[in-house]
Design an enzyme around this catalytic site. Structure first.
Site, short mmCIF file in Angstrom:
data_model
loop_
_atom_site.label_atom_id
_atom_site.label_comp_id
_atom_site.label_asym_id
_atom_site.label_seq_id
_atom_site.Cartn_x
_atom_site.Cartn_y
_atom_site.Cartn_z
N VAL A 14 46.56 57.13 -4.05
CA VAL A 14 47.08 58.50 -4.22
C VAL A 14 46.24 59.29 -5.23
CG1 VAL A 14 49.09 59.88 -4.91
CG2 VAL A 14 49.41 57.84 -3.49
N LYS A 104 57.79 56.98 -7.74
CA LYS A 104 59.21 56.91 -7.38
C LYS A 104 60.03 56.06 -8.32
CE LYS A 104 56.55 55.02 -4.53
NZ LYS A 104 56.17 54.53 -3.25
N GLY A 133 56.95 60.95 1.10
CA GLY A 133 55.51 61.20 1.24
C GLY A 133 55.17 62.67 1.42
N GLU A 189 52.70 49.54 -0.92
CA GLU A 189 52.38 49.45 -2.35
C GLU A 189 51.42 48.27 -2.55
OE1 GLU A 189 53.90 51.80 -4.51
OE2 GLU A 189 54.45 52.54 -2.53
N LYS A 204 64.10 56.28 -3.77
CA LYS A 204 64.09 57.63 -3.20
C LYS A 204 65.51 58.16 -2.99
CE LYS A 204 59.54 56.61 -1.30
NZ LYS A 204 58.81 55.94 -0.22
N1 HSE Z 1 54.80 52.50 0.05
C1 HSE Z 1 55.46 53.76 0.22
C2 HSE Z 1 55.97 53.87 1.64
C3 HSE Z 1 54.52 54.88 -0.11
O1 HSE Z 1 55.51 53.08 2.46
O2 HSE Z 1 56.80 54.71 1.92
C4 HSE Z 1 55.13 56.25 -0.15
O3 HSE Z 1 56.12 56.37 -1.13
#
Ligand code: HSE
Length: 328
Positions: A14, A104, A133, A189, A204
């Protein structure tokens, strides 16, 4: 007028995406903000590794070097985990620097605290990239749905697990094969545990809940399970019933602002709005008292979608920067 000076904390998928988009989109940024946007520093863990940045960009592993930079306007944070990001962002805010984060985990744990601190310090905090995202759901909920009372949110909030479930169903991949692909595409991740155990989606859901109610979530009250225990058999069994297994975060908010929240795999039929959200896409179904049901869909993970909403945050925040730049 001088440029908008920014630093990027964390230079993984990112962070490097933010750098590349800023470099590539100067014309649009000048049109929108009235100034050039200049990346002046990046914070990395290992300074000995070669980074693809202009030679005049400070590459450091010490955040204090960044705080000392004269006229720093914005810090982009794309580190993983609550620390050291929280301490860095706190210091940035206290120094009058605007912040934009994609973290997050940090925002789920410390978002209310950071937003309160930012208000005290007259600084903006952009956190659009923390949820869904590239889908601008935070902006939609905070800026475009103010008259409406949100009563329910049902959402696919983890791109990795949605991608994996899609591949396991469509191509009969094993869970390991599907994860390897999601990792190769930069969706997962670095440690994918939070993706497949449901915690990333939980973060989230917590962020959305706190945004909508301004009340800290009691994490013990939120049931959370991921997709790690699902088998091909479960997925195929759902298919024979004409259903698909989706990893869904759900928030119900009553008139007193009491919240019920959960995150878990759910088998949905074709009539369900989340049925057709496939691959890395996230989908957010918002039910509000005046407008009814709204569906937001788009890339839920990936370098440029995530970097793009961080830069959208910068553009919004740029209006405050002029004020701050004068007073610092
Ligand atoms: N690893 C996270 C996902 C990245 O797959 O949604 C975005 O927050």
């Amino acid at each position: 007028m001088g440029s908008i000076k920014v630093a990027i904390l964390g230079f993984g998928t990112v962070g490097s995406g933010v750098y590349e988009l800023i470099e590539a989109q100067q014309e649009r940024l000048i049109q929108l903000t009235g100034r050039r946007v200049e990346v002046v520093a990046v914070l990395v863990e290992d300074v000995s590794r070669q980074r693809d940045v202009r030679p005049d960009v400070l590459v450091t592993d010490d955040f204090e070097d960044i705080l000392r930079l004269p006229e720093l306007d914005v810090v982009f944070e794309a580190i993983v985990g609550v620390e050291p990001g929280f301490t860095h962002l706190k210091k940035a805010i206290e120094s009058g620097v605007q912040v934009v984060t994609a973290n997050k985990e940090l925002f789920a744990h410390k978002g209310i605290e950071l937003r309160e601190l930012a208000e005290e310090c007259d600084v903006q905090v952009g956190f659009e990239a923390t949820v869904a995202g590239g889908v601008p759901i935070i902006g939609a909920l905070t800026q475009l749905l103010r008259m409406n009372r949100i009563v329910k949110v049902e959402a696919i909030l983890n791109g990795t697990s949605n991608y994996m479930l899609t591949k396991m169903r469509e191509e009969q991949m094993t869970i390991d094969e599907a994860l390897s692909e999601a990792q190769a595409l930069g969706y997962a991740e670095a440690d994918p545990t939070n993706d497949i155990e449901g915690f990333d989606a939980l973060f989230k859901v917590v962020i959305l809940s706190e945004l909508l109610t301004e009340v800290k979530v009691d994490w013990n009250q939120v049931r959370c399970s991921g997709i790690s225990n699902l088998t091909s058999g479960d997925i195929n069994h759902a298919s024979t019933r004409g259903e698909r297994i989706k990893h869904v975060g759900r928030l119900l908010i009553d008139e007193e602002g009491q919240v019920e929240a959960e995150v878990r795999p759910v088998s949905v039929d074709e009539a369900h709005k989340l049925y057709s959200i496939e691959g890395v896409d996230n989908g957010v179904v918002v039910t509000a008292d005046l407008v009814g049901e709204l569906v937001f869909q788009g890339p839920g993970a990936g370098k440029y979608p995530t970097a793009s909403v961080m830069i959208e945050d910068l553009v919004l925040i740029s209006k405050s920067i002029k004020k701050t730049a004068v007073s610092r």
